[in-house]
Scaffold this motif. Structure first.
Motif, PDB file in Angstrom:
ATOM      1  N   GLU A   1       0.828  -1.212   0.000  1.00 56.43           N
ATOM      2  CA  GLU A   1       0.000   0.000   0.000  1.00 56.43           C
ATOM      3  C   GLU A   1       0.862   1.261   0.000  1.00 56.43           C
ATOM      4  N   ALA A   2       1.940   1.251   0.777  1.00 59.68           N
ATOM      5  CA  ALA A   2       2.817   2.416   0.827  1.00 59.68           C
ATOM      6  C   ALA A   2       3.514   2.630  -0.514  1.00 59.68           C
ATOM      7  N   VAL A   3       3.950   1.554  -1.143  1.00 58.79           N
ATOM      8  CA  VAL A   3       4.609   1.676  -2.445  1.00 58.79           C
ATOM      9  C   VAL A   3       3.616   2.202  -3.486  1.00 58.79           C
ATOM     10  N   ALA A   4       2.385   1.755  -3.425  1.00 58.81           N
ATOM     11  CA  ALA A   4       1.368   2.230  -4.371  1.00 58.81           C
ATOM     12  C   ALA A   4       1.135   3.735  -4.215  1.00 58.81           C
ATOM     13  N   ARG A   5       1.197   4.224  -2.974  1.00 56.49           N
ATOM     14  CA  ARG A   5       1.025   5.661  -2.729  1.00 56.49           C
ATOM     15  C   ARG A   5       2.278   6.441  -3.120  1.00 56.49           C
ATOM     16  N   GLY A   6       3.440   5.772  -3.010  1.00 55.95           N
ATOM     17  CA  GLY A   6       4.706   6.410  -3.384  1.00 55.95           C
ATOM     18  C   GLY A   6       5.205   7.374  -2.322  1.00 55.95           C
ATOM     19  N   GLY A   7       6.237   8.115  -2.666  1.00 61.56           N
ATOM     20  CA  GLY A   7       6.789   9.122  -1.772  1.00 61.56           C
ATOM     21  C   GLY A   7       7.684   8.563  -0.691  1.00 61.56           C
ATOM     22  N   ASP A   8       7.921   9.393   0.304  1.00 65.30           N
ATOM     23  CA  ASP A   8       8.818   9.031   1.404  1.00 65.30           C
ATOM     24  C   ASP A   8       8.307   7.839   2.217  1.00 65.30           C
ATOM     25  N   GLU A   9       6.990   7.743   2.352  1.00 58.55           N
ATOM     26  CA  GLU A   9       6.434   6.636   3.132  1.00 58.55           C
ATOM     27  C   GLU A   9       6.802   5.288   2.500  1.00 58.55           C
ATOM     28  N   ALA A  10       6.803   5.221   1.175  1.00 64.19           N
ATOM     29  CA  ALA A  10       7.170   3.986   0.487  1.00 64.19           C
ATOM     30  C   ALA A  10       8.600   3.601   0.825  1.00 64.19           C
ATOM     31  N   ASN A  11       9.499   4.558   0.733  1.00 64.26           N
ATOM     32  CA  ASN A  11      10.902   4.285   1.061  1.00 64.26           C
ATOM     33  C   ASN A  11      11.048   3.857   2.511  1.00 64.26           C
ATOM     34  N   THR A  12      10.341   4.511   3.400  1.00 63.71           N
ATOM     35  CA  THR A  12      10.403   4.181   4.821  1.00 63.71           C
ATOM     36  C   THR A  12       9.938   2.745   5.070  1.00 63.71           C
ATOM     37  N   LYS A  13       8.823   2.353   4.446  1.00 60.07           N
ATOM     38  CA  LYS A  13       8.282   0.999   4.641  1.00 60.07           C
ATOM     39  C   LYS A  13       9.222  -0.064   4.074  1.00 60.07           C
ATOM     40  N   VAL A  14       9.853   0.214   2.941  1.00 61.04           N
ATOM     41  CA  VAL A  14      10.782  -0.751   2.351  1.00 61.04           C
ATOM     42  C   VAL A  14      12.002  -0.917   3.254  1.00 61.04           C
ATOM     43  N   VAL A  15      12.544   0.179   3.758  1.00 62.50           N
ATOM     44  CA  VAL A  15      13.694   0.111   4.672  1.00 62.50           C
ATOM     45  C   VAL A  15      13.302  -0.638   5.937  1.00 62.50           C
ATOM     46  N   GLU A  16      12.141  -0.335   6.463  1.00 59.46           N
ATOM     47  CA  GLU A  16      11.632  -1.003   7.663  1.00 59.46           C
ATOM     48  C   GLU A  16      11.523  -2.519   7.432  1.00 59.46           C
ATOM     49  N   ALA A  17      10.979  -2.920   6.285  1.00 62.18           N
ATOM     50  CA  ALA A  17      10.844  -4.339   5.965  1.00 62.18           C
ATOM     51  C   ALA A  17      12.210  -4.995   5.813  1.00 62.18           C
ATOM     52  N   THR A  18      13.132  -4.306   5.174  1.00 59.19           N
ATOM     53  CA  THR A  18      14.481  -4.839   5.001  1.00 59.19           C
ATOM     54  C   THR A  18      15.148  -5.075   6.349  1.00 59.19           C
ATOM     55  N   ARG A  19      14.985  -4.148   7.255  1.00 58.57           N
ATOM     56  CA  ARG A  19      15.566  -4.307   8.599  1.00 58.57           C
ATOM     57  C   ARG A  19      14.911  -5.465   9.352  1.00 58.57           C
ATOM     58  N   ALA A  20      13.599  -5.623   9.184  1.00 59.40           N
ATOM     59  CA  ALA A  20      12.905  -6.732   9.833  1.00 59.40           C
ATOM     60  C   ALA A  20      13.420  -8.067   9.295  1.00 59.40           C
ATOM     61  N   ILE A  21      13.607  -8.138   7.995  1.00 59.23           N
ATOM     62  CA  ILE A  21      14.153  -9.359   7.385  1.00 59.23           C
ATOM     63  C   ILE A  21      15.549  -9.633   7.902  1.00 59.23           C
ATOM     64  N   ALA A  22      16.377  -8.594   7.990  1.00 58.77           N
ATOM     65  CA  ALA A  22      17.743  -8.756   8.500  1.00 58.77           C
ATOM     66  C   ALA A  22      17.729  -9.290   9.925  1.00 58.77           C
ATOM     67  N   ARG A  23      16.820  -8.801  10.768  1.00 57.98           N
ATOM     68  CA  ARG A  23      16.716  -9.302  12.139  1.00 57.98           C
ATOM     69  C   ARG A  23      16.318 -10.776  12.152  1.00 57.98           C
ATOM     70  N   LEU A  24      15.404 -11.136  11.273  1.00 56.08           N
ATOM     71  CA  LEU A  24      14.945 -12.531  11.228  1.00 56.08           C
ATOM     72  C   LEU A  24      16.036 -13.483  10.788  1.00 56.08           C
ATOM     73  N   ILE A  25      16.844 -13.080   9.822  1.00 58.86           N
ATOM     74  CA  ILE A  25      17.865 -14.003   9.339  1.00 58.86           C
ATOM     75  C   ILE A  25      19.069 -14.070  10.254  1.00 58.86           C
ATOM     76  N   ARG A  26      19.218 -13.106  11.148  1.00 55.96           N
ATOM     77  CA  ARG A  26      20.313 -13.152  12.137  1.00 55.96           C
ATOM     78  C   ARG A  26      20.026 -14.149  13.240  1.00 55.96           C
ATOM     79  N   THR A  27      18.756 -14.445  13.471  1.00 58.56           N
ATOM     80  CA  THR A  27      18.404 -15.322  14.587  1.00 58.56           C
ATOM     81  C   THR A  27      18.356 -16.765  14.208  1.00 58.56           C
TER      82      THR A  27
END
Length: 93
Positions: free
Chosen positions: A67-93
Motif C-alpha cells: 500500500e505504501a509503495v502504491a502511494r509512493g513518496g517518502d512513506e514507500a521508502n520508509t516501509k521498504v527500509v523497515e521491511a528490510t531491517r525486519a528481514i535482517a533481524r529474522l535471518i540473524r536469529t
C-alpha cells in the motif's frame, strides 16, 4: 492498521500453541528430563516462532509495504527500509 488483521486469530492461535510448548519445556526441565529431549523441544519452539514471524512478515509486505509503495513518496521508502531491517533481524536469529 496492522497488516495481519485478517489473520489475527491464526497468529494468536499459533502464539498460544508456542506458549504451551514453552510451558512444556519448563515442566521438562523441572522434571529433569534428558537434555537432548529438552533441546529437541526448544528447536521445535524456535521453528514455530520462525514460522510465525514469516507469516507476519508476509502479511506486512502484502499489506503495509504494498500500500505504501502504491502511494509512493517518502512513506514507500520508509516501509521498504523497515521491511528490510525486519528481514535482517529474522535471518540473524
Amino acid at each position: 492498521m496492522a497488516g495481519y488483521t485478517e489473520h489475527k486469530d491464526d497468529v494468536i492461535r499459533r502464539l498460544r500453541r508456542i506458549e504451551g510448548q514453552v510451558r512444556g519445556v519448563q515442566r521438562m526441565v523441572a522434571e529433569d528430563v534428558y537434555c537432548v529431549d529438552v533441546l529437541t523441544q526448544v528447536s521445535a519452539i524456535n521453528a514455530a516462532l520462525r514460522s510465525c514471524a514469516v507469516t507476519l512478515l508476509d502479511e506486512h509486505l502484502a499489506c503495509c509495504v504494498t500500500e505504501a509503495v502504491a502511494r509512493g513518496g517518502d512513506e514507500a521508502n520508509t516501509k521498504v527500509v523497515e521491511a528490510t531491517r525486519a528481514i535482517a533481524r529474522l535471518i540473524r536469529t
